[in-house]
Design an enzyme around this catalytic site. Sequence first.
Site, PDB file in Angstrom:
ATOM      1  N   LYS A 100       0.841  -1.205   0.000  1.00 60.72           N
ATOM      2  CA  LYS A 100       0.000   0.000   0.000  1.00 60.72           C
ATOM      3  C   LYS A 100       0.875   1.255   0.000  1.00 60.72           C
ATOM      4  O   LYS A 100       0.628   2.193  -0.752  1.00 60.72           O
ATOM      5  CB  LYS A 100      -0.941  -0.011   1.223  1.00 60.72           C
ATOM      6  CG  LYS A 100      -2.066  -1.025   1.067  1.00 60.72           C
ATOM      7  CD  LYS A 100      -2.817  -1.312   2.355  1.00 60.72           C
ATOM      8  CE  LYS A 100      -3.808  -2.460   2.109  1.00 60.72           C
ATOM      9  NZ  LYS A 100      -4.451  -2.968   3.320  1.00 60.72           N
ATOM     10  N   GLN A 156      -4.459  -1.623   9.573  1.00 60.68           N
ATOM     11  CA  GLN A 156      -4.390  -2.949   8.944  1.00 60.68           C
ATOM     12  C   GLN A 156      -5.017  -3.998   9.866  1.00 60.68           C
ATOM     13  O   GLN A 156      -4.674  -4.091  11.044  1.00 60.68           O
ATOM     14  CB  GLN A 156      -2.926  -3.301   8.635  1.00 60.68           C
ATOM     15  CG  GLN A 156      -2.743  -4.605   7.888  1.00 60.68           C
ATOM     16  CD  GLN A 156      -3.359  -4.577   6.488  1.00 60.68           C
ATOM     17  OE1 GLN A 156      -3.211  -3.610   5.743  1.00 60.68           O
ATOM     18  NE2 GLN A 156      -4.070  -5.634   6.134  1.00 60.68           N
ATOM     19  N   ASP A 191     -10.959   3.067   3.869  1.00 62.51           N
ATOM     20  CA  ASP A 191     -11.299   1.648   3.712  1.00 62.51           C
ATOM     21  C   ASP A 191     -12.812   1.455   3.570  1.00 62.51           C
ATOM     22  O   ASP A 191     -13.266   0.388   3.171  1.00 62.51           O
ATOM     23  CB  ASP A 191     -10.827   0.855   4.951  1.00 62.51           C
ATOM     24  CG  ASP A 191      -9.671  -0.071   4.638  1.00 62.51           C
ATOM     25  OD1 ASP A 191      -9.442  -0.356   3.444  1.00 62.51           O
ATOM     26  OD2 ASP A 191      -9.003  -0.520   5.590  1.00 62.51           O
TER      27      ASP A 191
END
Length: 295
Positions: free
Chosen positions: A54, A98, A121
């Site tokens: 990422k 994460q 997200d």
Amino acid sequence: MSAKIISGTEVAKAIREELTAEVAELKAKHNVVPGLVTILVGEDPASQSYVAAKNKTAHALGIHSEQVTLPADTSETDLLALVDKFNKDPKINGILVQLPLPKHINETKVLYAIDPEKDVDGFHPVNVGKMVLGEQCYLPCTPHGILELLKRSGVKTSGAEVVVIGRSNIVGKPIANLMLQKREAGDATITLCHTRTRDLAAHTRRADIIIAAVGVPKMVTADMVKDGVVVIDVGVNRIGMSESGKAILAGDVDFDAVKEKASFITPVPGGVGPMTITMLMKNTVQAAKQAAGLI
Ligand SMILES: NC(=O)c1ccc[n+]([C@@H]2O[C@H](COP(=O)([O-])OP(=O)(O)OC[C@H]3O[C@@H](n4cnc5c(N)ncnc54)[C@H](OP(=O)(O)O)[C@@H]3O)[C@@H](O)[C@H]2O)c1
């Protein structure tokens, strides 16, 4: 018939080129640099490689990216304080924590602490609620990527019978919801299947489009699909190790057999996977534009 392969690698590349140009223009015209922070707690190797990918992608696109790695015994209070710090940091437009988090930390509490405006997200209930209502929001990255794959491959979804296998909050539920909405890559009739579905094959056999997000290697077999079906395979399953020590991956679909009946199919790897990170970048650019009042 052998299916047309939908290359997520190619589509992701095209979107990344668009984003690189958009990021450069934001900087040149508005002095805006999108900023993303990834927060990793612990040393899970898969999570480490996701976070590294990422950050690398963000960097390549000209997005300012920061990575915070915390020890596995970090307290929930300390993690919440860090999220709060980034909620207030004007350089940061997107915050990604994460998952999974260590067991002593309440994941829901942490995800809910992220400012919905920085929730790139798309997991915060404010964004989930807006998504269900069809309002402007951050769409969760994997379903968002599936919509782009369908759109850019010219797959007609309006009126189509779509069977989604898997009802997770990150893939199954949101993609089912998005594809039933009155929108591009939507307007479909949806059936959502899971482990309690009585006769899965009876559903998949009448599907025009199958989205498999299960986590069981090659479970969708050729006898479960009709001729001409469009297959989006979300599954990423490690089925072995190559001699060079690389994981051998398989999707949820028996690709070799099903591709002979399908009209379109995504491979694993190289299908949905590359789209997920790309849509995270797209959401981060959207967040920066929103924060700057440009949309
Ligand atoms: N490419 C990407 O970027 C990406 C992103 C996310 C996930 N994935 C992959 O996609 C797969 C699914 O991930 P997820 O997070 O959505 O999984 P998950 O949370 O484990 O959910 C799996 C779903 O599949 C259902 N299921 C399991 N076995 C089944 C069966 N035999 N028949 C019918 N339904 C069955 C489960 O039903 P119940 O609800 O009844 O248990 C559940 O709803 C995994 O392989 C994951 O690695 C890939």
